[in-house]
Design a protein around this motif. Sequence first.
Motif, PDB file in Angstrom:
ATOM      1  N   MET A  39       0.783  -0.717   0.184  1.00 56.37           N
ATOM      2  CA  MET A  39      -0.199   0.372  -0.463  1.00 56.37           C
ATOM      3  C   MET A  39       0.975   1.077  -0.119  1.00 56.37           C
ATOM      4  O   MET A  39       0.566   2.416  -0.972  1.00 56.37           O
ATOM      5  CB  MET A  39      -0.624   0.057   0.909  1.00 56.37           C
ATOM      6  N   LYS A  42       1.935   1.950  -3.280  1.00 57.67           N
ATOM      7  CA  LYS A  42       1.434   2.518  -4.356  1.00 57.67           C
ATOM      8  C   LYS A  42       0.835   3.529  -3.926  1.00 57.67           C
ATOM      9  O   LYS A  42       0.163   4.402  -4.708  1.00 57.67           O
ATOM     10  CB  LYS A  42       0.022   0.980  -4.076  1.00 57.67           C
ATOM     11  N   GLY A  43       1.204   4.039  -2.686  1.00 54.68           N
ATOM     12  CA  GLY A  43       0.972   5.407  -2.360  1.00 54.68           C
ATOM     13  C   GLY A  43      -0.705   5.743  -1.889  1.00 54.68           C
ATOM     14  O   GLY A  43      -0.654   6.521  -2.022  1.00 54.68           O
ATOM     15  N   GLU A  44      -1.310   4.567  -1.397  1.00 56.14           N
ATOM     16  CA  GLU A  44      -2.665   4.671  -1.160  1.00 56.14           C
ATOM     17  C   GLU A  44      -2.384   5.187   0.072  1.00 56.14           C
ATOM     18  O   GLU A  44      -2.123   4.983   1.242  1.00 56.14           O
ATOM     19  CB  GLU A  44      -3.084   3.212  -0.893  1.00 56.14           C
ATOM     20  N   ASP A  45      -4.171   5.901   0.478  1.00 57.09           N
ATOM     21  CA  ASP A  45      -4.207   6.671   1.940  1.00 57.09           C
ATOM     22  C   ASP A  45      -3.964   5.681   2.696  1.00 57.09           C
ATOM     23  O   ASP A  45      -4.578   4.102   2.760  1.00 57.09           O
ATOM     24  CB  ASP A  45      -5.925   7.087   1.608  1.00 57.09           C
ATOM     25  N   ASP A  46      -3.608   5.857   4.210  1.00 56.20           N
ATOM     26  CA  ASP A  46      -3.428   5.219   5.166  1.00 56.20           C
ATOM     27  C   ASP A  46      -2.267   3.890   5.080  1.00 56.20           C
ATOM     28  O   ASP A  46      -2.855   2.736   6.607  1.00 56.20           O
ATOM     29  CB  ASP A  46      -5.269   4.520   5.483  1.00 56.20           C
ATOM     30  N   ALA A  47      -2.029   3.736   4.198  1.00 50.86           N
ATOM     31  CA  ALA A  47      -1.148   2.745   4.210  1.00 50.86           C
ATOM     32  C   ALA A  47      -0.100   3.114   5.010  1.00 50.86           C
ATOM     33  O   ALA A  47       0.003   1.793   5.689  1.00 50.86           O
ATOM     34  CB  ALA A  47      -0.120   3.318   2.922  1.00 50.86           C
ATOM     35  N   GLN A  50      -1.608   1.562   8.458  1.00 54.32           N
ATOM     36  CA  GLN A  50      -1.794  -0.235   8.240  1.00 54.32           C
ATOM     37  C   GLN A  50      -0.559  -0.892   8.037  1.00 54.32           C
ATOM     38  O   GLN A  50      -0.516  -1.396   9.132  1.00 54.32           O
ATOM     39  CB  GLN A  50      -2.413  -0.384   6.932  1.00 54.32           C
TER      40      GLN A  50
END
Length: 292
Positions: A39, A42-47, A50
């Motif tokens: 995550m 990929k630069g995803e939110d909340d990564a 998590q």
Amino acid sequence: MTESVGGVGEPLGAEAPVRVLVGSALAKGATRLQGAVLMVEKGEDDAIHQVRVSCRRLRSDLKLFRKLLAGDWAGELRSDLAALAQACGETRDLEVIAALVRETANSEDDEEHVETILTTLTVGLDRASARSAEVVLGATTAELLETLEAVAAAPDLKPTAAKPCGEVLPELLDAANLKFTQEANKLKPWTPDDDWHEVRLLAKRVRYAADTSASVLGDEAKATATQAAKYQELLGQHQDHCAAADALTAMAEDAAAQDDPELSFTLGRLTERHRAARRPLREEFLSLYHRP
């Protein structure tokens, strides 16, 4: 803030050796952490959060099973996971604090001051996020993931790990519960923030322990996990307000040192709002905890 967690997997029979559950918990933890690292990649939110949650969950499982683990590998692994979680801590704290400032600021506050405060927090968050991502995507974390995969496949365990789950898990879960209740029983509305924070961590440990045990112990462990999650949610909100108050106090001191008393005053107002928010959360927790 609520954290996303999951159970270990398919139900195990009470007669299954507990070593099976240990391996399963570690394997799932390694997969969860690998997913969180992806995550971040990929630069995803909340990564980043998590990654932190995954580290804490793995550390909790290692602590739950500590009496079954042979050698020094578990202690070393917990230290490595703690270091990774700590590298993500500032990012998470700033995310929470910025969100709380947006939530609690009102028309009585100077709009320009609020924007200045949020800008400062956002700049700090961007820098912290970059530092966290560098650690998460670095060689040390890659080595940690390889170690986790190897350990999960063949953990070094004591002979007692051959005992059935139904015999071992209730004792382990009871120990986590006992530690929580011992500390929670001491809480009063005036108890220092650090003591409330410690009980939050213990509630989280109970939640994780019950969640891991639920594949064997079933509904009773699930009910324990649900109750612990309620405690954790309230105490998590309490801790968020404590962190916000501390951060805003430091910013107010900086503003005063830079001869900006008006900004310092706005920061002081926001700080007091967060300090005041602790009381109803404490009362709600105590009411829930002592409810017959």
